[in-house]
Design a protein around this motif. Structure first.
Motif, mmCIF file in Angstrom:
data_model
loop_
_atom_site.group_PDB
_atom_site.id
_atom_site.type_symbol
_atom_site.label_atom_id
_atom_site.label_comp_id
_atom_site.label_asym_id
_atom_site.label_seq_id
_atom_site.Cartn_x
_atom_site.Cartn_y
_atom_site.Cartn_z
ATOM 1 N N UNK A 64 15.582 9.533 -23.017
ATOM 2 C CA UNK A 64 15.801 9.465 -21.609
ATOM 3 C C UNK A 64 16.524 9.107 -20.612
ATOM 4 N N UNK A 65 16.097 7.571 -20.737
ATOM 5 C CA UNK A 65 16.924 6.778 -19.185
ATOM 6 C C UNK A 65 17.339 5.505 -20.050
ATOM 7 N N UNK A 66 18.541 5.104 -19.410
ATOM 8 C CA UNK A 66 18.954 3.475 -20.207
ATOM 9 C C UNK A 66 17.945 2.789 -20.053
ATOM 10 N N UNK A 67 18.536 2.399 -21.568
ATOM 11 C CA UNK A 67 17.398 1.331 -21.856
ATOM 12 C C UNK A 67 18.078 -0.308 -20.932
ATOM 13 N N UNK A 68 17.410 -0.892 -20.164
ATOM 14 C CA UNK A 68 17.657 -2.104 -20.015
ATOM 15 C C UNK A 68 16.854 -3.411 -19.884
ATOM 16 N N UNK A 69 16.572 -4.344 -20.767
ATOM 17 C CA UNK A 69 15.657 -4.440 -21.235
ATOM 18 C C UNK A 69 16.335 -6.042 -20.808
ATOM 19 N N UNK A 70 14.551 -7.340 -20.589
ATOM 20 C CA UNK A 70 14.846 -7.947 -20.312
ATOM 21 C C UNK A 70 14.437 -9.758 -21.392
ATOM 22 N N UNK A 71 15.400 -10.242 -21.728
ATOM 23 C CA UNK A 71 15.075 -11.075 -22.637
ATOM 24 C C UNK A 71 15.449 -12.606 -22.269
ATOM 25 N N UNK A 72 14.160 -13.506 -22.123
ATOM 26 C CA UNK A 72 13.789 -14.687 -21.710
ATOM 27 C C UNK A 72 13.072 -15.850 -22.798
ATOM 28 N N UNK A 73 13.971 -16.888 -22.502
ATOM 29 C CA UNK A 73 12.624 -18.397 -23.206
ATOM 30 C C UNK A 73 12.551 -19.197 -21.921
ATOM 31 N N UNK A 74 12.163 -19.545 -22.775
ATOM 32 C CA UNK A 74 10.684 -20.759 -21.674
ATOM 33 C C UNK A 74 10.889 -22.109 -22.577
ATOM 34 N N UNK A 75 10.893 -23.029 -22.529
ATOM 35 C CA UNK A 75 10.867 -24.241 -22.952
ATOM 36 C C UNK A 75 9.470 -24.306 -22.522
ATOM 37 N N UNK A 76 8.226 -24.617 -23.930
ATOM 38 C CA UNK A 76 6.684 -25.252 -23.515
ATOM 39 C C UNK A 76 6.237 -25.852 -23.169
ATOM 40 N N UNK A 77 7.603 -26.768 -22.521
ATOM 41 C CA UNK A 77 6.843 -28.613 -21.686
ATOM 42 C C UNK A 77 6.417 -27.464 -20.197
ATOM 43 N N UNK A 78 7.201 -26.603 -19.861
ATOM 44 C CA UNK A 78 7.009 -25.713 -18.394
ATOM 45 C C UNK A 78 5.615 -25.257 -17.829
ATOM 46 N N UNK A 79 4.976 -24.939 -19.775
ATOM 47 C CA UNK A 79 3.783 -24.045 -19.210
ATOM 48 C C UNK A 79 2.320 -25.027 -20.436
ATOM 49 N N UNK B 213 0.902 -0.787 0.231
ATOM 50 C CA UNK B 213 0.129 -0.025 -0.330
ATOM 51 C C UNK B 213 1.104 1.275 0.160
ATOM 52 N N UNK B 214 2.104 1.061 -0.861
ATOM 53 C CA UNK B 214 3.326 2.388 -0.142
ATOM 54 C C UNK B 214 3.207 2.631 -1.827
ATOM 55 N N UNK B 215 3.147 3.968 -1.986
ATOM 56 C CA UNK B 215 2.699 4.655 -3.131
ATOM 57 C C UNK B 215 4.294 4.809 -4.075
ATOM 58 N N UNK B 216 4.542 5.270 -4.961
ATOM 59 C CA UNK B 216 5.077 5.152 -5.564
ATOM 60 C C UNK B 216 5.526 3.403 -6.176
ATOM 61 N N UNK B 217 4.482 2.546 -6.738
ATOM 62 C CA UNK B 217 4.875 1.630 -7.409
ATOM 63 C C UNK B 217 5.493 1.321 -9.116
ATOM 64 N N UNK B 218 4.831 2.684 -9.162
ATOM 65 C CA UNK B 218 4.155 2.392 -10.847
ATOM 66 C C UNK B 218 5.142 3.610 -11.361
ATOM 67 N N UNK B 219 6.368 4.010 -10.719
ATOM 68 C CA UNK B 219 8.106 4.620 -11.196
ATOM 69 C C UNK B 219 9.267 3.549 -11.912
ATOM 70 N N UNK B 220 8.602 3.850 -12.833
ATOM 71 C CA UNK B 220 9.763 2.773 -13.891
ATOM 72 C C UNK B 220 11.269 3.565 -13.742
ATOM 73 N N UNK B 221 11.491 1.953 -13.865
ATOM 74 C CA UNK B 221 13.306 2.503 -14.132
ATOM 75 C C UNK B 221 13.858 2.431 -15.138
ATOM 76 N N UNK B 222 13.514 1.669 -16.176
ATOM 77 C CA UNK B 222 13.533 2.578 -17.833
ATOM 78 C C UNK B 222 12.131 1.465 -18.587
ATOM 79 N N UNK B 223 12.614 2.167 -20.206
ATOM 80 C CA UNK B 223 11.672 1.998 -20.786
ATOM 81 C C UNK B 223 12.432 2.497 -21.995
ATOM 82 N N UNK B 224 11.889 2.261 -23.336
ATOM 83 C CA UNK B 224 12.460 2.337 -24.720
ATOM 84 C C UNK B 224 12.216 4.198 -24.736
ATOM 85 N N UNK B 225 13.821 4.774 -24.941
ATOM 86 C CA UNK B 225 13.752 6.424 -24.098
ATOM 87 C C UNK B 225 14.618 6.448 -24.588
#
Length: 247
Positions: free
Chosen positions: A169-184, A155-167
């Motif tokens: 004016x801020x460093x662009x730090x993205x995640x690339x993830x691969x998951x085997x479909x058998x796990x899903x 219940x603390x304010x500020x949870x939507x303050x993001x740290x990166x984006x395609x932009x």
């Protein structure tokens, strides 16, 4: 080579209210050769032109025609940034235009995820949703650093303050993830995937459950989630893309 068959799909992309621009944009499930691509982008609301930035991201993904292109996350994020930079050349006020983006690409026996910002990807595993991405937010940083727990920050304010984006004016730090479909894969041999902008997953997280009947259908799930958001009142633009597939 696995052939992907769409059983069901559902999506919505709605503004917080009629007086405000909707800064979200979505890509409903589409085939790219023998793969399946879907995405949600959420323009960063504090910057002018961010509604156009999210559209740039989705239009770029819509233009992909080759599987190899859809797997090149580094190129995708870089090219979208170039498109956003072009906006500022058109209008100087768009210099800070920014967007988050989460996209899923299913091919053969893998789920590939490109993710930046605070939209979320989920998969239905059993009768629950499993979160596949981690938010790039100040709150998540505090949780990762073990300064606070998720419960303490609930219940603390500020949870939507993001740290990166395609932009620009801020460093662009993205995640690339691969998951085997058998796990899903579910017992009926289907896979159910969802992407939600923060305006949607905020309402899901408050009460992360629906009936078994609703959870078994991506269409029913999407309809139930939209009704919940509209009943309690949206706090932000809210978007959702869901798909149920069988290999």
């Amino acid at each position: 080579m696995a052939i992907i068959r769409i059983i069901e799909s559902s999506s919505f992309c709605c503004g917080k209210n009629v007086e405000k621009k909707n800064e979200d944009a979505i890509l409903s499930p589409r085939y790219v050769q023998n793969g399946l691509l879907l995405a949600v982008a959420d323009g960063v609301g504090s910057y002018q032109g961010s509604d156009l930035a999210s559209i740039c991201a989705i239009e770029y993904l819509e233009s992909l025609t080759n599987v190899s292109d859809a797997l090149q996350a580094d190129i995708i994020f870089s090219d979208i940034l170039s498109s956003i930079i072009n906006l500022s050349e058109y209008k100087l006020e768009y210099e800070k235009a920014s967007t988050t983006l989460t996209f899923l690409f299913v091919q053969d026996n893998q789920l590939h995820i490109g993710h930046i910002g605070d939209c979320r990807a989920y998969a239905k595993v059993g009768n629950k949703l499993k979160q596949l991405t981690k938010d790039h937010t100040k709150h998540q940083e505090l949780i990762d650093e073990k300064i606070f727990t998720k419960k303490q920050l609930k219940n603390v304010k500020g949870k939507n303050i993001i740290t990166t984006a395609i932009s620009q004016v801020v460093p662009m730090k993205y995640d690339v993830i691969s998951i085997p479909l058998c796990e899903l894969v579910n017992n009926d041999r289907t896979i159910m995937l969802y992407i939600m902008s923060d305006g949607s997953h905020e309402h899901w997280e408050r009460n992360p459950r629906f009936s078994l009947n609703t959870m078994s259908s991506s269409i029913k799930f999407g309809n139930a989630l939209q009704r919940r958001i509209e009943r309690y009142g949206p706090t932000d633009d809210f978007s959702f893309v869901g798909v149920k597939i069988k290999l």
